[in-house]
Write a protein that holds these residues in place. Structure first.
Motif, mmCIF file in Angstrom:
data_model
loop_
_atom_site.group_PDB
_atom_site.id
_atom_site.type_symbol
_atom_site.label_atom_id
_atom_site.label_comp_id
_atom_site.label_asym_id
_atom_site.label_seq_id
_atom_site.Cartn_x
_atom_site.Cartn_y
_atom_site.Cartn_z
ATOM 1 N N VAL A 232 -67.468 20.281 21.783
ATOM 2 C CA VAL A 232 -67.242 20.259 23.226
ATOM 3 C C VAL A 232 -67.707 21.539 23.906
ATOM 4 O O VAL A 232 -68.352 21.504 24.957
ATOM 5 N N ASP B 179 -60.643 13.380 28.689
ATOM 6 C CA ASP B 179 -60.768 13.182 27.253
ATOM 7 C C ASP B 179 -61.182 11.772 26.866
ATOM 8 O O ASP B 179 -61.447 11.514 25.691
ATOM 9 N N ARG B 180 -61.251 10.856 27.815
ATOM 10 C CA ARG B 180 -61.677 9.474 27.524
ATOM 11 C C ARG B 180 -62.510 8.977 28.701
ATOM 12 O O ARG B 180 -62.007 8.861 29.809
ATOM 13 N N ILE C 247 -64.541 9.865 23.435
ATOM 14 C CA ILE C 247 -63.231 10.495 23.461
ATOM 15 C C ILE C 247 -63.400 11.919 22.948
ATOM 16 O O ILE C 247 -64.357 12.217 22.228
ATOM 17 N N SER C 248 -62.478 12.781 23.310
ATOM 18 C CA SER C 248 -62.557 14.170 22.872
ATOM 19 C C SER C 248 -61.179 14.641 22.440
ATOM 20 O O SER C 248 -60.168 14.284 23.057
ATOM 21 N N SER C 249 -61.165 15.422 21.378
ATOM 22 C CA SER C 249 -59.907 15.959 20.871
ATOM 23 C C SER C 249 -60.193 17.145 19.974
ATOM 24 O O SER C 249 -61.167 17.121 19.209
ATOM 25 N N SER D 185 -66.056 15.958 20.424
ATOM 26 C CA SER D 185 -66.198 14.707 21.156
ATOM 27 C C SER D 185 -66.890 13.670 20.278
ATOM 28 O O SER D 185 -67.828 13.988 19.542
ATOM 29 N N GLN E 101 -62.802 9.646 14.823
ATOM 30 C CA GLN E 101 -62.051 10.884 15.050
ATOM 31 C C GLN E 101 -61.114 11.199 13.885
ATOM 32 O O GLN E 101 -61.096 12.312 13.361
ATOM 33 N N GLN F 68 -57.061 19.709 33.235
ATOM 34 C CA GLN F 68 -57.521 19.954 31.888
ATOM 35 C C GLN F 68 -56.346 20.308 30.988
ATOM 36 O O GLN F 68 -55.340 20.848 31.442
ATOM 37 N N LYS G 255 -59.691 18.786 27.259
ATOM 38 C CA LYS G 255 -59.349 17.569 26.566
ATOM 39 C C LYS G 255 -57.934 17.668 26.060
ATOM 40 O O LYS G 255 -57.379 18.735 25.862
ATOM 41 N N TYR H 143 -54.452 13.858 21.796
ATOM 42 C CA TYR H 143 -55.095 12.566 21.988
ATOM 43 C C TYR H 143 -54.928 11.715 20.746
ATOM 44 O O TYR H 143 -55.270 12.123 19.643
#
Length: 307
Positions: free
Chosen positions: A12, A49-50, A63-65, A69, A91, A183, A301, A305
């Motif tokens: 990210v 994040d989505r 998606i990001s976590s 990403s 993920q 954020q 993110k 998540y």
């Protein structure tokens, strides 16, 4: 036919590709859509994040976590619940396979290209929904998407003929500012949790001393009312430091330094009521919390998540 065409895993903070599908279609049309992967990778830190980006007959979902990403390209009629379930599997496997230290210190693009083996196996499963439906439970994912649908990224232009450039709409830029205000921060560290507890403790101590000062003022009229104000301002400053440590806000670092300055001023005024060790404790805790606020930066993110 609704299918997943390709997937990429991207860091990210700088958009570095860590892994990707190696068998995606090589046609000019497909290459154009994959250009959007590169454009989005530069904006991941500013996006929720989505998200979903609709580009003609194809959708890009990601998606990001934990600073990584997971992005995929699929046909426009591919079900959202399957798309995000697919990303969720990537993920979980990636987090299990590679530590955060490895992903954070990676310097070469596609240094985890061997992860493509898992991407290919998972993609084949999700491109055959009949056999897939008996192996996974989609009810939780359906509920999650219903409660918190993916952010739809709008575009006013698809870009130039070579697909390299793209101009996002003014509405999108405004939405990006709104999303940046919400954020989420990087995962809390042990030192961050200690800082939170110590700041909360200082706030409680200031609050107790403030009430004692009120009692003294009511009983003897000898207490300086300004001391009461200083104690309660110190309480407010400590609690606000706790808030800054947990939540992202605009000008967060500046606010933390101003709050620390207020803590120092309050303790300077309370010099006659506290010994040197007490003053040292309150000021040191304030400085420590300020440092932790500065170190715990926004990743844009959600660290928790779990889709």
């Amino acid at each position: 036919m609704s299918t997943i065409l390709s997937a990429s895993i991207i860091r990210v903070r700088d958009g570095l590709p860590l892994s990707a599908s190696t068998d995606y279609e090589q046609s000019t049309g497909m290459q154009k859509y994959r250009k959007y992967f590169k454009m989005l990778s530069k904006k991941l830190a500013q996006l929720p994040d989505r998200c979903t980006l609709k580009t003609g007959h194809y959708n890009i979902n990601f998606i990001s976590s934990l600073g990584v990403s997971y992005m995929m390209l699929c046909t426009e009629n591919y079900p959202n619940v399957l798309a995000f379930s697919f990303l969720d599997e990537l993920q979980k496997e990636f987090i299990t396979t590679y530590s955060m230290m490895k992903t954070n210190t990676a310097v070469r693009p596609y240094c985890f290209i061997e992860f493509d083996n898992f991407i290919q196996r998972t993609k084949q499963r999700y491109n055959n929904p009949r056999s897939l439906s008996t192996k996974i439970n989609l009810s939780d994912m359906q509920m999650e998407i219903k409660l918190r649908p993916p952010y739809q990224i709008p575009m006013c232009e698809l870009g130039s003929a070579n697909g390299v450039t793209s101009v996002f709409s003014a509405d999108y830029k405004g939405a990006g500012k709104i999303s940046s205000a919400h954020q989420r921060l990087e995962p809390a560290t042990l030192s961050g949790m200690v800082a939170f507890i110590l700041s909360l403790l200082c706030g409680v101590l200031n609050l107790i001393r403030g009430f004692h000062a009120i009692e003294s003022l009511l009983q003897s009229d000898g207490e300086d009312f300004n001391y009461i104000i200083a104690f309660f301002l110190g309480t407010a400053a400590c609690l606000y430091q706790c808030y800054l440590l947990v939540y992202y806000t605009g000008w967060r670092n500046v606010k933390s330094f101003l709050t620390f300055g207020l803590i120092c001023l309050c303790n300077m005024y309370l010099y006659e009521l506290r010994n040197l060790w007490q003053l040292f404790f309150h000021v040191t805790v304030g400085a420590f919390v300020t440092l932790q606020i500065w170190l715990r930066q926004a990743q844009g993110k959600a660290p928790d998540y779990d889709v």
